[in-house]
Each structure stands twice: as structure tokens, then as C-alpha cells.
Write a protein that holds these residues in place. Structure first.
Motif, PDB file in Angstrom:
ATOM      1  N   CYS A 195      22.919 -46.258  24.382  1.00 43.09           N
ATOM      2  CA  CYS A 195      21.840 -47.010  24.375  1.00 43.09           C
ATOM      3  C   CYS A 195      21.256 -46.901  23.107  1.00 43.09           C
ATOM      4  O   CYS A 195      20.763 -47.722  21.770  1.00 43.09           O
ATOM      5  N   ILE A 196      22.406 -45.246  22.412  1.00 44.33           N
ATOM      6  CA  ILE A 196      22.309 -45.647  20.979  1.00 44.33           C
ATOM      7  C   ILE A 196      22.675 -46.213  19.823  1.00 44.33           C
ATOM      8  O   ILE A 196      22.253 -47.149  19.323  1.00 44.33           O
ATOM      9  N   ARG A 197      24.300 -46.794  20.554  1.00 36.08           N
ATOM     10  CA  ARG A 197      25.121 -47.967  19.898  1.00 36.08           C
ATOM     11  C   ARG A 197      24.112 -49.439  20.186  1.00 36.08           C
ATOM     12  O   ARG A 197      24.188 -50.344  19.359  1.00 36.08           O
ATOM     13  N   LYS A 198      23.405 -49.104  21.262  1.00 36.24           N
ATOM     14  CA  LYS A 198      22.997 -51.094  21.247  1.00 36.24           C
ATOM     15  C   LYS A 198      21.655 -50.520  20.623  1.00 36.24           C
ATOM     16  O   LYS A 198      21.347 -52.276  19.485  1.00 36.24           O
ATOM     17  N   HIS A 199      20.837 -49.799  20.187  1.00 43.08           N
ATOM     18  CA  HIS A 199      19.766 -49.499  18.684  1.00 43.08           C
ATOM     19  C   HIS A 199      20.285 -50.316  17.763  1.00 43.08           C
ATOM     20  O   HIS A 199      19.677 -50.915  17.012  1.00 43.08           O
ATOM     21  N   LYS A 200      21.247 -49.930  17.246  1.00 46.84           N
ATOM     22  CA  LYS A 200      21.621 -49.283  16.105  1.00 46.84           C
ATOM     23  C   LYS A 200      22.456 -51.233  15.968  1.00 46.84           C
ATOM     24  O   LYS A 200      23.025 -51.516  14.514  1.00 46.84           O
ATOM     25  N   SER A 201      23.094 -51.594  16.701  1.00 46.15           N
ATOM     26  CA  SER A 201      23.277 -53.375  17.038  1.00 46.15           C
ATOM     27  C   SER A 201      22.186 -54.240  17.026  1.00 46.15           C
ATOM     28  O   SER A 201      22.456 -55.007  16.504  1.00 46.15           O
ATOM     29  N   GLY A 202      21.114 -53.842  17.299  1.00 47.57           N
ATOM     30  CA  GLY A 202      19.898 -54.475  16.283  1.00 47.57           C
ATOM     31  C   GLY A 202      19.086 -55.077  17.649  1.00 47.57           C
ATOM     32  O   GLY A 202      18.167 -55.737  17.772  1.00 47.57           O
ATOM     33  N   SER A 203      19.419 -54.589  19.222  1.00 48.56           N
ATOM     34  CA  SER A 203      18.917 -54.956  20.088  1.00 48.56           C
ATOM     35  C   SER A 203      17.559 -54.011  20.296  1.00 48.56           C
ATOM     36  O   SER A 203      17.857 -52.686  19.929  1.00 48.56           O
TER      37      SER A 203
END
Length: 206
Positions: A195-203
Motif C-alpha cells: 500500500c505504501i508503494r501504491k501511494h508512492k505510485s500516485g494512486s
């Protein structure tokens, strides 16, 4: 769930690895078989214990995607393997010691219909008797309970025992990082990292 029409297929992925958890695993499977939402694909990635495969096939009476790895490679790998064998628009992950509410999938679908790309809910402890007076609801996180919210809200992540992703987003991110997750004595939250990686992707997550 609302009366709105939806054509989303939900792949519910429940990983398990040992005969010692079979009683709980059975209850988890049955809770998905009794959902109010119809368009569900049940995917069961198993590893480690070969006896689980035949018994699970009998329990599910066919029509369920079962994958097996003789090596116990950890929860993150098993969940990724389940996703690799899933065909739904949504991947919903449930732990093998959890029982989903009858409208669990329907509520998840509602969240995705409202634009969420990931969604989840709380893990609610089932006490053998009354709640211990020394563990108020605010401390449930100490035993894996929560997170609790009265209304839908955006948070960093829910727990991996109750979390779902839009399939295309999950695949685009490459799934769970297998360096995290439950494997033997190691327990690192693979859902938090994803989820942290997802947030960093701009999602955005709801």
C-alpha cells in the motif's frame, strides 16, 4: 449493498499451509460460499502440507481454483500465486483463520463501484467469552484487530486479512514483495509495504 447493477467478478484468495489450521480454513471457505454476492471465484493457494490439497478438494466439491507448492515459501508468495491464477476484476484477500461477514464481498464491490482502487475493513476479534476488561477496543491492534472506522475513509492500509485490490492495479505493482510477509518466524506486513508503494505510485486508496 445497494441495488445498483455491477458486472465485477471478485476473486477471493485464501492461502493456507498446514493441516493444523484446517478447521479454521474450512470456516473461512464456507463464509465465502455463503456470501450474498454471486459473482465470486474462490482461489486457494496451498503450500507445505500435501494432505491439504485432497481434503480441500473434497470440501469445495470442485469448481475452485486450487494451487499447490510443496515448499512453504511464505504468505506473500502464496498470495501472489493465488493472484496469478485468478481471473477476477478484484482480488480480495482473506486469512485462513478469518470468517467473512455474509455481505463482505458485496460491501467491497460497492467501494470499488464508488471509485476505490483498494479497499478493506476491520479484523474483529472473536473472544471465547466476554471481552477481557483489560483489552478495550482501542487496544485491539495489539492482537491484530481493527482498524475501526464508522464511515468509509481513506487510510494508508487495512490489514492483509481483509484487503482487496483492483486486479489491474495489483498486477501493475507486481503484487506483494516476497521479502515481506509471514514466513516461519518472520512476520513483516506485506500489505503495508504494497500500500505504501501504491501511494508512492500516485494512486489513492479508500
Amino acid at each position: 449493498m445497494s441495488d445498483r447493477e455491477t458486472d465485477k467478478t471478485v476473486s477471493v484468495i485464501i492461502a493456507s499451509h498446514t493441516w493444523g489450521r484446517y478447521g479454521l480454513f474450512k470456516e473461512a471457505i464456507q463464509s465465502i460460499q455463503n456470501q450474498t454476492y454471486d459473482d465470486i471465484e474462490l482461489v486457494l493457494p496451498l503450500d507445505g502440507d500435501p494432505d491439504m490439497v485432497e481434503t480441500t478438494e473434497l470440501l469445495t466439491d470442485g469448481g475452485v481454483e486450487i494451487t499447490y507448492n510443496p515448499e512453504t515459501t511464505g504468505l506473500a508468495e502464496a498470495r501472489n500465486r493465488g493472484a496469478d491464477n485468478a481471473s477476477g476484476d478484484i482480488y480480495a484477500f482473506l486469512d485462513d483463520d478469518c470468517v467473512a461477514a455474509p455481505d463482505w464481498v458485496a460491501e467491497l464491490v460497492d467501494a470499488f463501484e464508488d471509485g476505490a482502487i483498494a479497499a478493506g475493513g476491520p479484523a474483529i476479534p472473536e473472544w471465547p467469552a466476554e471481552r477481557p476488561i483489560h483489552i478495550p477496543r482501542e487496544f485491539d491492534w495489539l492482537i491484530g484487530g481493527g482498524p475501526y472506522h464508522d464511515e468509509a475513509t481513506e487510510i494508508r492500509n487495512t490489514y492483509g486479512c481483509n484487503i482487496a485490490f483492483r486486479a489491474d492495479i495489483f498486477d501493475e505493482l507486481g503484487g506483494f514483495d516476497t521479502a515481506h510477509g509471514k514466513n516461519g518466524n518472520m512476520a513483516q506486513a506485506e500489505e503495508t509495504e504494497l500500500c505504501i508503494r501504491k501511494h508512492k505510485s500516485g494512486s489513492n486508496e479508500r
